[in-house]
Scaffold this active site. Structure first.
Site, PDB file in Angstrom:
ATOM      1  N   THR A  14      47.409  42.852  29.626  1.00  0.00           N
ATOM      2  CA  THR A  14      47.062  41.847  28.603  1.00  0.00           C
ATOM      3  C   THR A  14      46.625  40.527  29.231  1.00  0.00           C
ATOM      4  OG1 THR A  14      49.285  40.945  28.528  1.00  0.00           O
ATOM      5  CG2 THR A  14      48.838  42.811  27.071  1.00  0.00           C
TER       6      THR A  14
ATOM      7  N   ARG B 162      51.868  37.468  35.129  1.00  0.00           N
ATOM      8  CA  ARG B 162      50.784  37.856  34.218  1.00  0.00           C
ATOM      9  C   ARG B 162      50.823  39.353  34.038  1.00  0.00           C
ATOM     10  NH1 ARG B 162      44.970  35.435  35.490  1.00  0.00           N
ATOM     11  NH2 ARG B 162      45.102  36.941  37.183  1.00  0.00           N
TER      12      ARG B 162
ATOM     13  N   ASP C 168      50.738  37.010  46.624  1.00  0.00           N
ATOM     14  CA  ASP C 168      50.582  38.034  47.670  1.00  0.00           C
ATOM     15  C   ASP C 168      50.280  37.395  49.024  1.00  0.00           C
ATOM     16  OD1 ASP C 168      51.094  40.077  45.933  1.00  0.00           O
ATOM     17  OD2 ASP C 168      48.998  40.661  45.643  1.00  0.00           O
TER      18      ASP C 168
ATOM     19  N   ASP D  99      45.060  36.334  45.538  1.00  0.00           N
ATOM     20  CA  ASP D  99      46.339  36.299  44.822  1.00  0.00           C
ATOM     21  C   ASP D  99      47.315  35.425  45.616  1.00  0.00           C
ATOM     22  OD1 ASP D  99      48.040  38.403  42.713  1.00  0.00           O
ATOM     23  OD2 ASP D  99      49.119  37.096  44.104  1.00  0.00           O
TER      24      ASP D  99
HETATM   25  C1  PRP Z   1      49.604  33.768  39.300  1.00  0.00           C
HETATM   26  C2  PRP Z   1      49.659  32.279  39.580  1.00  0.00           C
HETATM   27  C3  PRP Z   1      49.869  31.691  38.212  1.00  0.00           C
HETATM   28  C4  PRP Z   1      49.086  32.628  37.347  1.00  0.00           C
HETATM   29  C5  PRP Z   1      47.783  31.993  36.993  1.00  0.00           C
HETATM   30  O1  PRP Z   1      50.880  34.271  39.153  1.00  0.00           O
HETATM   31  O2  PRP Z   1      50.642  31.907  40.506  1.00  0.00           O
HETATM   32  O3  PRP Z   1      51.215  31.637  37.819  1.00  0.00           O
HETATM   33  O4  PRP Z   1      48.854  33.817  38.098  1.00  0.00           O
HETATM   34  O5  PRP Z   1      47.081  32.763  36.101  1.00  0.00           O
HETATM   35  P1  PRP Z   1      46.824  32.322  34.597  1.00  0.00           P
HETATM   36  O6  PRP Z   1      46.383  30.889  34.638  1.00  0.00           O
HETATM   37  O7  PRP Z   1      45.750  33.253  34.127  1.00  0.00           O
HETATM   38  O8  PRP Z   1      48.100  32.490  33.832  1.00  0.00           O
HETATM   39  P2  PRP Z   1      51.145  35.851  38.976  1.00  0.00           P
HETATM   40  O9  PRP Z   1      51.198  36.188  37.534  1.00  0.00           O
HETATM   41  O10 PRP Z   1      50.159  36.600  39.813  1.00  0.00           O
HETATM   42  O11 PRP Z   1      52.619  36.017  39.492  1.00  0.00           O
HETATM   43  P3  PRP Z   1      53.234  35.786  40.960  1.00  0.00           P
HETATM   44  O12 PRP Z   1      53.212  34.310  41.226  1.00  0.00           O
HETATM   45  O13 PRP Z   1      54.611  36.319  40.793  1.00  0.00           O
HETATM   46  O14 PRP Z   1      52.419  36.553  41.957  1.00  0.00           O
HETATM   47  N1  URA Z   2      46.518  34.230  40.145  1.00  0.00           N
HETATM   48  C1  URA Z   2      46.223  34.151  41.462  1.00  0.00           C
HETATM   49  O1  URA Z   2      47.119  34.200  42.325  1.00  0.00           O
HETATM   50  N2  URA Z   2      44.929  34.021  41.824  1.00  0.00           N
HETATM   51  C2  URA Z   2      43.950  33.946  40.920  1.00  0.00           C
HETATM   52  O2  URA Z   2      42.778  33.826  41.306  1.00  0.00           O
HETATM   53  C3  URA Z   2      44.280  34.052  39.555  1.00  0.00           C
HETATM   54  C4  URA Z   2      45.571  34.180  39.203  1.00  0.00           C
END
Ligand code: PRP
Ligand code: URA
Length: 211
Positions: A108, A104, A205, A202
């Site tokens: 944006t 994400r 993380d 997160d």
């Molecule tokens: C997180 C999660 C989803 C997304 C959800 O990933 O694992 O993929 O956010 O959010 P959304 O429904 O608003 O799209 P992130 O973008 O943090 O990436 P990561 O898994 O690499 O930490």
């Molecule tokens: N991605 C995450 O990992 N946690 C949230 O709460 C939203 C998006």
């Protein structure tokens, strides 16, 4: 309209409590996500098709049942979806694993694709898309759209997550009415940074100890 299937097994609810807990460290977090994914795999594969096969037991020949069709495709959305792969593979060890890399954009909040490697023949495979979090639904919608563009059969796709926000869930259902969504918990609040509240923080993380 797609179906939303909420897991109601007490073990999943129990483990999710510890996954949410801020005091759970990365090692235990990963173990719990694996355990929950194993339990989820039973429900998600409940309607898989079977075919007859003739085998011989030590006593006689008999017709028995085996899974029909091509091997299942597990499609984790990187990075956090990776945390669900091991548990699913323990129950469906023959599954093929494809990866879709999305993150994400922090400004944006829209998903940005950076990687994709899918198994051959996705049009004939049951596909199980994995991501612990469905927040705005942007990443889920982008991944599902992408799989459909690549030829996946919408009726053979399932989306599996741990926690969804109510609004994100509605958005994915509306955009992909042909895809069933499996979820362990639905939380009502999405904060101004598009994080699920109470959620679990997160997911990437917490799985990998980054911040
Ligand atoms: C997180 C999660 C989803 C997304 C959800 O990933 O694992 O993929 O956010 O959010 P959304 O429904 O608003 O799209 P992130 O973008 O943090 O990436 P990561 O898994 O690499 O930490
Ligand atoms: N991605 C995450 O990992 N946690 C949230 O709460 C939203 C998006």
């Amino acid at each position: 309209m797609s179906r939303v299937i909420k897991f109601d097994h007490p073990l999943i609810k129990h483990k999710l409590t510890f996954i949410r807990d801020i005091n759970t460290g990365s090692k235990e977090f990963r173990e719990l996500v694996t355990e929950v994914s194993m339990l989820m795999a039973f429900e998600v594969t409940r309607n898989m098709k079977l075919e007859k096969r003739e085998i011989e037991t030590p006593m006689q020949v008999m017709e028995s049942e085996v899974l029909a069709g091509k091997k299942v495709g597990l499609i984790p959305i990187l990075r956090a979806g990776l945390g669900m792969v091991e548990g699913m593979l323990q129950i469906i060890p023959s599954a093929r694993v494809g990866h879709i890399g999305l993150y994400r954009d922090p400004d944006t909040l829209k998903p940005v694709e950076y990687y994709c490697k899918l198994p051959q023949g996705i049009e004939n495979r049951e596909l199980i898309v994995l991501d612990p979090m469905l927040a705005t639904g942007g990443s889920a919608m982008a991944a599902l759209e992408f799989l459909k563009e690549k030829g996946a059969n919408p009726e053979m796709i399932k989306f599996v997550c741990l926690i969804a926000s109510r609004d994100g869930l509605n958005a994915v259902q509306e955009a992909h009415p042909d895809v069933d969504i499996y979820v362990a918990a639905i939380d009502e609040i999405l904060n101004e940074d598009a994080y699920i509240v109470p959620g679990l923080g997160d997911a990437g993380d917490r799985l990998y100890g980054t911040k």
